[in-house]
Design a protein around this motif. Structure first.
Motif, mmCIF file in Angstrom:
data_model
loop_
_atom_site.group_PDB
_atom_site.id
_atom_site.type_symbol
_atom_site.label_atom_id
_atom_site.label_comp_id
_atom_site.label_asym_id
_atom_site.label_seq_id
_atom_site.Cartn_x
_atom_site.Cartn_y
_atom_site.Cartn_z
ATOM 1 N N ASN A 96 2.095 4.596 -7.820
ATOM 2 C CA ASN A 96 0.847 4.531 -8.569
ATOM 3 C C ASN A 96 0.897 3.497 -9.703
ATOM 4 O OD1 ASN A 96 -1.803 5.317 -8.763
ATOM 5 N ND2 ASN A 96 -1.371 6.918 -10.268
ATOM 6 N N ASP A 97 1.575 2.378 -9.454
ATOM 7 C CA ASP A 97 1.704 1.303 -10.433
ATOM 8 C C ASP A 97 1.805 -0.006 -9.652
ATOM 9 O OD1 ASP A 97 2.516 -0.594 -12.298
ATOM 10 O OD2 ASP A 97 4.124 0.630 -13.140
ATOM 11 N N GLU A 98 0.811 -0.888 -9.831
ATOM 12 C CA GLU A 98 0.763 -2.117 -9.034
ATOM 13 C C GLU A 98 1.993 -2.994 -9.223
ATOM 14 O OE1 GLU A 98 -2.755 -4.506 -9.123
ATOM 15 O OE2 GLU A 98 -4.064 -2.775 -8.854
ATOM 16 N N ARG A 106 0.830 -1.218 0.000
ATOM 17 C CA ARG A 106 0.000 0.000 0.000
ATOM 18 C C ARG A 106 0.856 1.257 0.000
ATOM 19 N NH1 ARG A 106 -3.117 -2.805 3.967
ATOM 20 N NH2 ARG A 106 -2.219 -1.458 5.554
ATOM 21 N N TYR A 144 2.537 1.541 -3.461
ATOM 22 C CA TYR A 144 1.552 1.853 -4.488
ATOM 23 C C TYR A 144 1.118 3.319 -4.427
ATOM 24 C CZ TYR A 144 -2.583 1.750 -7.406
ATOM 25 O OH TYR A 144 -3.504 2.024 -8.377
ATOM 26 N N ARG A 145 0.977 3.850 -3.227
ATOM 27 C CA ARG A 145 0.592 5.267 -3.068
ATOM 28 C C ARG A 145 1.650 6.185 -3.670
ATOM 29 N NH1 ARG A 145 -4.488 4.980 -2.379
ATOM 30 N NH2 ARG A 145 -5.220 4.215 -0.394
ATOM 31 N N SER A 185 10.671 3.477 -3.422
ATOM 32 C CA SER A 185 9.551 3.985 -4.220
ATOM 33 C C SER A 185 9.799 5.419 -4.676
ATOM 34 C CB SER A 185 8.253 3.913 -3.418
ATOM 35 O OG SER A 185 7.964 2.580 -3.071
#
Length: 189
Positions: A44-46, A37, A40-41, A85
């Protein structure tokens, strides 16, 4: 998508070794959803988020990291995943800008004799101004702009702190701008 472990196991207060498969499974099960989570936040790409989380978990496993408790493992992994990230987003942004520049840049160059003369005069004026700077400012600016070294590398090379390097580069650029005069130098587009 991901499974979690029972609530009683999340309060594990014993040391965990990420290199031990049983301990690694506990760490993985307890943190995977949260880490995903977070990543991803940011990205923005799984797929990218899942890869970044798995890379972080693998890093802990390969280094046989020992954590005093599950919470320590979780907080360490959160920092690692967050930083990975953010770096991913920065790298993608730089790549996108490079692609845009390459796609939309006008590759045709036509120079006139006047342009060549102005360019040569500007280069000479810039070199003269650079030579007028004090040695300590001149060397950091040369290493930064022409040597393509980052602040940390310059600091190591010159035996000064990274903060000192930043101050010197700022002062060198400031003095160079004064010496050159903003309007007096022709810089080709």
């Amino acid at each position: 998508m991901f499974t979690t472990i029972a609530g009683s196991q999340t309060d594990i207060n014993r040391p965990l070794n990420a290199g031990n498969s049983a301990d690694f499974k506990i760490i993985y099960d307890a943190t995977m959803q949260l880490l995903f989570r977070i990543s991803y936040r940011v990205v923005n790409d799984e797929e990218a988020a899942e890869d970044l989380v798995h890379d972080s978990l693998i890093k802990a496993n390969e280094k046989n990291l020992e954590f005093p408790s599950l919470n320590d493992a979780k907080y360490w992994l959160i920092r690692v995943v967050k930083n990975a990230s953010l770096n991913y987003v920065k790298r993608k942004s730089r790549e996108r800008k490079a692609y845009q520049k390459a796609l939309y840049e006008d590759h045709r160059t036509m120079t006139s004799g006047e342009t060549d003369v102005l360019k040569a005069e500007s280069i000479k004026k810039a070199r003269d101004a650079l030579n007028m700077l004090p040695k300590n400012l001149r060397e950091v600016l040369i290493l930064r702009e022409y040597g393509d070294l980052n602040y940390k590398e310059i600091g190591r090379t010159l035996g000064i702190t990274e903060g000192n390097v930043k101050v010197r580069v700022f002062r060198a650029r400031e003095q160079l701008a004064k010496l050159l005069g903003e309007d007096d130098v022709y810089l080709p587009q």
